[in-house]
Design an enzyme around this catalytic site. Structure first.
Site, PDB file in Angstrom:
ATOM      1  N   LYS A  65       0.889  -1.274  -0.079  1.00 13.76           N
ATOM      2  CA  LYS A  65      -0.148   0.122  -0.017  1.00 13.76           C
ATOM      3  C   LYS A  65       0.834   1.286   0.069  1.00 13.76           C
ATOM      4  CE  LYS A  65      -4.055   1.832   2.769  1.00 13.76           C
ATOM      5  NZ  LYS A  65      -4.906   1.800   3.873  1.00 13.76           N
ATOM      6  N   SER A 140      -9.743   1.819   2.682  1.00 16.41           N
ATOM      7  CA  SER A 140      -9.138   2.541   1.705  1.00 16.41           C
ATOM      8  C   SER A 140      -7.674   1.424   1.011  1.00 16.41           C
ATOM      9  CB  SER A 140      -8.145   3.437   2.522  1.00 16.41           C
ATOM     10  OG  SER A 140      -7.269   3.046   3.505  1.00 16.41           O
ATOM     11  N   SER A 164      -9.894  -0.877   6.771  1.00 16.18           N
ATOM     12  CA  SER A 164      -9.249  -0.546   5.488  1.00 16.18           C
ATOM     13  C   SER A 164      -8.788  -1.648   4.947  1.00 16.18           C
ATOM     14  CB  SER A 164      -8.347   0.587   5.648  1.00 16.18           C
ATOM     15  OG  SER A 164      -9.088   1.727   5.343  1.00 16.18           O
TER      16      SER A 164
HETATM   17  N1  GLN Z   1     -13.521   3.377   6.053  1.00 11.88           N
HETATM   18  C1  GLN Z   1     -12.812   4.034   7.021  1.00 11.88           C
HETATM   19  C2  GLN Z   1     -12.428   5.529   7.053  1.00 11.88           C
HETATM   20  O1  GLN Z   1     -12.870   6.027   6.028  1.00 11.88           O
HETATM   21  C3  GLN Z   1     -11.465   3.308   7.417  1.00 11.88           C
HETATM   22  C4  GLN Z   1     -10.266   3.718   6.714  1.00 11.88           C
HETATM   23  C5  GLN Z   1      -9.117   3.063   7.160  1.00 11.88           C
HETATM   24  O2  GLN Z   1      -9.278   1.969   7.866  1.00 11.88           O
HETATM   25  N2  GLN Z   1      -7.807   3.599   6.693  1.00 11.88           N
HETATM   26  O3  GLN Z   1     -12.003   6.174   8.018  1.00 11.88           O
END
Ligand code: GLN
Length: 476
Positions: A65, A140, A164
């Site tokens: 990532k 994400s 995420s």
């Molecule tokens: N969907 C969550 C957010 O938008 C989680 C994102 C993440 O775990 N980085 O914050």
């Protein structure tokens, strides 16, 4: 099965028997990327094949990532502000991977600074779900999940602050693990919310998840929040047996708005585990309804503070406005941050700054911290009765690209099942447990006590050994 479609443990066996070579595996994966990544767009950049070193013990191609610092490639968090940023050091996870002999293929797309659930918030375009190209891959870490699902990586690394890793794993039909907070060093992970962030593996099956966690787990003096707790060999926890275990299905998790196909798939999981001797216990997590609100206060507060460093002076591509508006320094900060951050990042910084500001701090941030403790207490109480908790990973399967981008609240609300594990620090995994009528993967989430990844692997492995979802490969 083609080499790029195989699991890492399969490939390690083939290598041991001399039936393939690391270069052959690498070429097979790069071939798949060349052929299909213009459709999927899992990668932001790919390392040239010539730079690979095949001399290590586990020369498995891995995707990273784009929020982990790497000396070899840019690290941008899919943001314009970090375009061209080259880290002077490797994140601890990258160093450990290199020591294991991993072949780093390249960096995967993500929501900018990891803010999102669909990878649509990337400044470099959307990633498509390999199981339905009109669908989001989740987020994400959508690029990492899509890369593994599309066989454009054997396995991958992501980060999970509110889901995420697990939610994109569910949407893309792969295994995604968020380890216990502190299990894996965050040194060199560009921080979103430091008290919630954890790095973890994306893999094609549970065995690979244990193998990859073996490589990346462990205490690190460079991360003061990493735990000084011994790391077991997780492959020993891969036992096909849940006899006598107690498993909880929290009643609050079967909410309105849940897709009936998701619900049915989880009911089916219950039957499989019961057949293997587990007992199901009704558990209650009464503060679940506050989890999303709590997360979006704590997470944005920490993010607004962590992102202060991207100002064109400490970090970030500096921009100057054409004319002076206030004074040259303030103008430069404003221009840099206005041009460098996308809309969701700005929204998070504004929300977080608001709840930390004097006058609102007690009403929002401090109260959210208290509710965070209540949510953790709920889980701890449940684990006095059960060994593991199972839930859907997400209330729905992968939604259509563009479907939720105009409605941030709908996007936030769908994180309901994944957030409690971050707020409490507990480990959780998502693994495939079925497909919808439209052919989209459904994810099962398993949660256990802090530092009990072994129990997580045991339940996950037993489910996997008695089903065949993990053997399905996508046709691109
Ligand atoms: N969907 C969550 C957010 O938008 C989680 C994102 C993440 O775990 N980085 O914050």
């Amino acid at each position: 099965m083609k080499l790029h479609e195989r699991t890492a443990h399969d490939l390690l066996d083939l290598l041991k028997d001399g039936q393939t070579t690391p270069a052959e595996i690498h070429r097979s994966v790069l071939g798949q990327i060349n052929e299909h990544d213009d459709k999927v767009h899992a990668y932001l950049r790919v390392n040239p094949a010539e730079s690979a070193d095949y001399s290590g013990t586990q020369p498995i191609p891995i995707a990273i990532k784009d929020n982990m610092c790497m000396e070899d490639l840019e690290t941008t968090c899919a943001s314009q502000i970090l375009k061209g940023f080259r880290s002077p050091y490797d994140a601890t996870v990258i160093r450990k991977l290199k020591e294991s002999g991993a072949v780093l293929i390249g960096n995967t797309n993500m929501d900018e600074f990891a803010f999102g659930s669909s990878t649509e918030n990337s400044s470099s375009g959307v990633t498509r779900n390999p199981w339905g190209l009109d669908r989001v891959p989740g987020g994400s870490s959508g690029g990492s999940a899509a890369a593994v699902a599309a066989n454009e990586a054997i396995w991958a690394i992501g980060s999970d602050t509110g889901g995420s890793i697990r939610q994109p794993a569910a949407f893309c039909g792969v295994v995604g693990l968020k380890p216990t907070y502190g299990r894996v060093s965050r040194y060199g992970l560009i921080a979103f919310a430091s008290s919630l962030d954890q790095i973890g593996p994306f893999t094609k099956d549970v065995t690979d998840s244990a193998l990859l966690l073996n490589i990346i787990a462990g205490h690190d003096p460079l991360d003061s929040t990493s735990a000084d707790v011994p790391v077991p060999d997780y492959t020993r926890a891969l036992v096909n047996d849940v006899k006598g275990l107690k498993i909880g299905m929290p009643r609050e998790y079967f909410v309105d708005g849940m897709d009936p196909e998701v619900k049915a798939a989880i009911e089916q999981v219950k039957t499989v585990l019961q057949d293997k001797g587990a007992t199901f216990v009704d558990v209650s997590l009464p503060h679940t309804e506050y989890a999303v609100a709590t997360y979006y206060i704590v997470g944005t507060a920490e993010a607004s503070s962590n992102l202060a460093r991207f100002d064109g002076v400490q970090y970030g591509q500096r921009r100057r406005p054409a004319e002076t508006r206030k004074n040259p320094l303030v103008d430069m900060y404003e221009e840099t941050r206005d041009a460098g951050f996308g809309p969701e990042t700005k929204r998070r910084i504004i929300l977080g700054t608001y709840s930390l500001s004097s006058g609102y701090y007690d009403a929002y941030y401090l109260r959210a911290l208290k509710v965070r403790t209540l949510i953790k207490n709920d889980l701890e109480k449940a684990f006095e009765q059960v060994d593991a908790i199972i839930t859907p990973t997400s209330p729905t399967t992968a939604f259509k690209i563009g479907e939720r981008s105009a409605d941030p609240l709908a996007m936030y609300l769908s994180d309901i099942f994944t957030i409690p594990a971050n707020l409490s620090g507990m480990p959780a995994v998502s693994m495939p447990c079925g497909f919808s009528g439209e052919g989209l993967p459904i994810g099962l989430q398993i949660v256990t006590k802090a530092f009990d990844e072994e129990m997580l692997f045991r339940v996950a492995y037993t489910y996997e050994q008695n089903t065949d979802w993990h053997t399905k490969r996508v046709e691109l």
